[in-house]
Design a protein around this motif. Structure first.
Motif, PDB file in Angstrom:
ATOM      1  N   GLN A 229     -27.241  11.536  10.892  1.00 44.97           N
ATOM      2  CA  GLN A 229     -26.567  10.439  10.208  1.00 44.97           C
ATOM      3  C   GLN A 229     -25.391  10.956   9.380  1.00 44.97           C
ATOM      4  N   PRO A 230     -24.360  10.163   9.203  1.00 42.36           N
ATOM      5  CA  PRO A 230     -23.225  10.578   8.364  1.00 42.36           C
ATOM      6  C   PRO A 230     -23.592  10.549   6.889  1.00 42.36           C
ATOM      7  N   PHE A 231     -22.748  11.127   6.065  1.00 46.18           N
ATOM      8  CA  PHE A 231     -22.934  11.050   4.618  1.00 46.18           C
ATOM      9  C   PHE A 231     -22.777   9.600   4.169  1.00 46.18           C
ATOM     10  N   HIS A 232     -23.542   9.206   3.175  1.00 44.90           N
ATOM     11  CA  HIS A 232     -23.487   7.842   2.659  1.00 44.90           C
ATOM     12  C   HIS A 232     -22.503   7.756   1.487  1.00 44.90           C
ATOM     13  N   ASN A 233     -22.029   6.539   1.231  1.00 48.58           N
ATOM     14  CA  ASN A 233     -21.191   6.228   0.071  1.00 48.58           C
ATOM     15  C   ASN A 233     -19.939   7.111   0.002  1.00 48.58           C
ATOM     16  N   THR A 234     -19.228   7.187   1.135  1.00 48.03           N
ATOM     17  CA  THR A 234     -17.999   7.992   1.156  1.00 48.03           C
ATOM     18  C   THR A 234     -16.758   7.135   1.384  1.00 48.03           C
ATOM     19  N   GLY A 235     -16.919   5.856   1.636  1.00 55.57           N
ATOM     20  CA  GLY A 235     -15.777   5.025   1.990  1.00 55.57           C
ATOM     21  C   GLY A 235     -15.225   4.206   0.856  1.00 55.57           C
ATOM     22  N   ALA A 236     -15.382   4.660  -0.373  1.00 57.36           N
ATOM     23  CA  ALA A 236     -14.958   3.873  -1.532  1.00 57.36           C
ATOM     24  C   ALA A 236     -13.589   4.277  -2.054  1.00 57.36           C
ATOM     25  N   ALA A 237     -12.762   4.871  -1.177  1.00 56.64           N
ATOM     26  CA  ALA A 237     -11.438   5.283  -1.625  1.00 56.64           C
ATOM     27  C   ALA A 237     -10.602   4.058  -1.992  1.00 56.64           C
ATOM     28  N   ARG A 238      -9.817   4.195  -3.043  1.00 57.49           N
ATOM     29  CA  ARG A 238      -8.960   3.099  -3.477  1.00 57.49           C
ATOM     30  C   ARG A 238      -7.766   2.991  -2.533  1.00 57.49           C
ATOM     31  N   VAL A 239      -7.545   1.791  -2.037  1.00 56.49           N
ATOM     32  CA  VAL A 239      -6.380   1.548  -1.189  1.00 56.49           C
ATOM     33  C   VAL A 239      -5.152   1.455  -2.081  1.00 56.49           C
ATOM     34  N   ARG A 240      -4.176   2.310  -1.842  1.00 61.29           N
ATOM     35  CA  ARG A 240      -2.984   2.352  -2.676  1.00 61.29           C
ATOM     36  C   ARG A 240      -1.839   1.640  -1.971  1.00 61.29           C
ATOM     37  N   PHE A 241      -1.029   0.958  -2.744  1.00 55.01           N
ATOM     38  CA  PHE A 241       0.130   0.276  -2.179  1.00 55.01           C
ATOM     39  C   PHE A 241       1.212   0.170  -3.241  1.00 55.01           C
ATOM     40  N   LEU A 242       2.423  -0.050  -2.788  1.00 56.20           N
ATOM     41  CA  LEU A 242       3.568  -0.161  -3.674  1.00 56.20           C
ATOM     42  C   LEU A 242       3.937  -1.621  -3.846  1.00 56.20           C
ATOM     43  N   ASP A 243       4.280  -1.997  -5.086  1.00 60.99           N
ATOM     44  CA  ASP A 243       4.762  -3.353  -5.294  1.00 60.99           C
ATOM     45  C   ASP A 243       6.233  -3.424  -4.877  1.00 60.99           C
ATOM     46  N   ALA A 244       6.847  -4.599  -4.991  1.00 64.79           N
ATOM     47  CA  ALA A 244       8.206  -4.790  -4.495  1.00 64.79           C
ATOM     48  C   ALA A 244       9.206  -3.862  -5.177  1.00 64.79           C
ATOM     49  N   ALA A 245       9.059  -3.704  -6.500  1.00 63.54           N
ATOM     50  CA  ALA A 245       9.991  -2.838  -7.226  1.00 63.54           C
ATOM     51  C   ALA A 245       9.834  -1.387  -6.796  1.00 63.54           C
ATOM     52  N   GLU A 246       8.594  -0.938  -6.600  1.00 55.79           N
ATOM     53  CA  GLU A 246       8.347   0.441  -6.180  1.00 55.79           C
ATOM     54  C   GLU A 246       8.857   0.679  -4.759  1.00 55.79           C
ATOM     55  N   GLN A 247       8.721  -0.325  -3.895  1.00 57.94           N
ATOM     56  CA  GLN A 247       9.239  -0.194  -2.533  1.00 57.94           C
ATOM     57  C   GLN A 247      10.748   0.011  -2.557  1.00 57.94           C
ATOM     58  N   GLN A 248      11.436  -0.744  -3.398  1.00 55.50           N
ATOM     59  CA  GLN A 248      12.887  -0.605  -3.485  1.00 55.50           C
ATOM     60  C   GLN A 248      13.283   0.751  -4.059  1.00 55.50           C
ATOM     61  N   ARG A 249      12.517   1.240  -5.033  1.00 53.78           N
ATOM     62  CA  ARG A 249      12.794   2.561  -5.595  1.00 53.78           C
ATOM     63  C   ARG A 249      12.646   3.648  -4.530  1.00 53.78           C
ATOM     64  N   LEU A 250      11.630   3.509  -3.698  1.00 46.31           N
ATOM     65  CA  LEU A 250      11.422   4.497  -2.645  1.00 46.31           C
ATOM     66  C   LEU A 250      12.570   4.465  -1.640  1.00 46.31           C
ATOM     67  N   LEU A 251      13.025   3.263  -1.275  1.00 49.04           N
ATOM     68  CA  LEU A 251      14.152   3.163  -0.357  1.00 49.04           C
ATOM     69  C   LEU A 251      15.420   3.753  -0.969  1.00 49.04           C
ATOM     70  N   ASN A 252      15.626   3.499  -2.260  1.00 52.67           N
ATOM     71  CA  ASN A 252      16.820   4.026  -2.943  1.00 52.67           C
ATOM     72  C   ASN A 252      16.790   5.546  -3.039  1.00 52.67           C
ATOM     73  N   ALA A 253      15.594   6.123  -3.047  1.00 46.91           N
ATOM     74  CA  ALA A 253      15.458   7.569  -3.189  1.00 46.91           C
ATOM     75  C   ALA A 253      15.474   8.293  -1.851  1.00 46.91           C
ATOM     76  N   SER A 254      15.523   7.561  -0.751  1.00 45.93           N
ATOM     77  CA  SER A 254      15.559   8.169   0.582  1.00 45.93           C
ATOM     78  C   SER A 254      16.895   7.864   1.233  1.00 45.93           C
TER      79      SER A 254
END
Length: 434
Positions: A229-254
């Motif tokens: 059997q696999p290890f239990h209780n390993t899938g509780a990672a926090r899903v990370r995402f960028l809000d609209a302002a952070e998305q624009q900052r990332l585009l401006n920095a690339s």
């Protein structure tokens, strides 16, 4: 059902278009069986020849001439064969090859993985860069040479547990003589969870390959891995995402090709592999969509674009041939796995954003839709999921809901002012007595 790739020489007309050459064209019929067609330079008036290729028990490649193709003369089922007759003859030849007394070698774990991934490709599914890399890094060095019949529950459990404590593998130059690694602090709960999650993903790949071998009667028993059997209780990672302002900052920095790749990911929610395979013809200017022909689960989908997304792909497609890749690197070559990582990380640092993966831009796309009121079924369809389970798991908490609204309206809502209590120092005598 996954789409099957049409053969390039299934009909006379398609074979006539092939260049006369002594080098055959090959078609994968099933794992370990290939059908070839050779349009010899000096045999155009007689028709091409059908060939078959496979491998012996020792891994040696073998090839046989099956007969002549029905390019000029009608097929007789023996010396002159149609495409379908040639396919049947190839399968019969490989079956006789494998039924020889010494043709049944002991199947190793490495053999099972190779045949399983080859079978997925034959079925139209992508085996995936991740699957092959994972097998090469974690399975083959320790288990690859072992016979599947010799696997035991204890042996597999010890292998699974050892992955948790093993150093983390880092990117290493091809010219390096030693693999770069980093020790893992398993006393850190989050680090331990991640290592166990990695072990579970690797175990899932191994089980899939071994189960495929068992279903195809290449091994007799499956209890060794079925009971692990696999290890239990390993899938509780926090899903990370960028809000609209952070998305624009990332585009401006690339900039350049990286900026186009990031923008495409943010405005389609597509995976890197899906973006890298997009061609000019996949962009539909009239309807403002991009067509994802092949996804992780084999399902094709059309992704509607916003005005900004349509403008991006319009610019990328301008003046390009229909089969050219839509997204290219700055040197003009198509994107390949891992080529963007270093510059993507540098862009995150310039934008002063936490370290995330390119795949998490997919979460940013989905979370923006949910926050703006898109039903989860629509989000699941846009992401190419077969149902809403994954969307509910990762994004349901972002959607307006009766439960959340009721709690906010009825739960205690107190104003907590900053504390003004000043703690007095204890007398010296009291401290001495203590």
């Amino acid at each position: 059902m996954p789409r099957q790739r049409r053969s390039g020489f299934s009909s006379r007309s398609s074979r006539e278009k092939l260049c006369a050459s002594d080098a055959p064209e090959w078609e994968l019929l099933s794992p370990g069986i290939r059908l070839g067609y050779r349009a010899g330079r000096g045999t155009r008036g007689q028709g091409g020849a059908w060939l078959a290729a496979s491998r012996t028990a020792a891994g040696k490649r073998v090839q046989i001439r099956l007969g002549r193709a029905d390019d000029v003369l009608s097929a007789d089922g023996e010396a002159i064969l149609t495409h379908e007759q040639a396919k049947e003859a190839a399968r019969a030849w490989v079956k006789s090859l494998r039924s020889a007394p010494d043709a049944q070698p002991a199947l190793t774990v490495g053999d099972a993985l190779d045949r399983y991934l080859e079978a997925r490709e034959a079925e139209g599914m992508k085996s995936g860069y991740d699957a092959r890399s994972r097998a090469k890094a974690h399975i083959l060095p320790n288990l690859g040479s072992l016979r599947v019949a010799d696997l035991t529950l204890d042996r597999l459990r010890r292998w699974r547990d050892a992955m948790v404590k093993a150093p983390k593998l880092l990117r290493t130059s091809r010219l390096a003589t030693k693999r770069n690694t980093r020790a893992v602090d398993i006393s850190d709960e989050e680090a331990l969870r991640r290592r166990r999650d990695t072990a579970n993903r690797t175990l899932t790949l191994l089980k899939a390959a071994l189960n495929w071998a068992h279903r195809n009667q290449l091994v007799e028993h499956d209890s060794a891995w079925r009971l692990l059997q696999p290890f239990h209780n390993t899938g509780a990672a926090r899903v990370r995402f960028l809000d609209a302002a952070e998305q624009q900052r990332l585009l401006n920095a690339s900039e350049g090709a990286l900026r186009d790749l990031i923008a495409a990911a943010l405005m389609t929610g597509a995976r890197f592999g899906e973006l890298a395979r997009l061609t000019v013809r996949d962009f539909d200017r009239t309807n403002g969509t991009v067509f994802i022909e092949r996804s992780k689960n084999g399902r094709a989908r059309h992704v509607p674009l916003t005005a900004g997304g349509a403008a991006l792909f319009e610019r990328l497609a301008a003046g390009r041939a229909s089969l050219d890749p839509l997204l290219r690197r700055d040197d003009g070559d198509p994107w390949k796995p891992a080529q963007y990582q270093r510059t993507f990380k540098a862009a995150l640092e310039r934008a002063k954003l936490e370290s995330i993966s390119l795949h998490e831009l997919r979460h940013s796309y989905a979370s923006a839709m949910v926050r703006n009121g898109a039903p989860l079924i629509v989000v699941a369809e846009a992401l190419g999921h077969s149902g809403t389970r994954m969307a509910e798991k990762h994004y349901a908490h972002l959607a307006p809901s009766f439960v959340a609204d009721t709690i906010r309206r009825t739960a205690p809502d107190l104003e907590v002012a900053a504390s003004t209590v000043v703690l007095l120092a204890r007398p010296a005598a009291a401290r001495a007595g203590a």
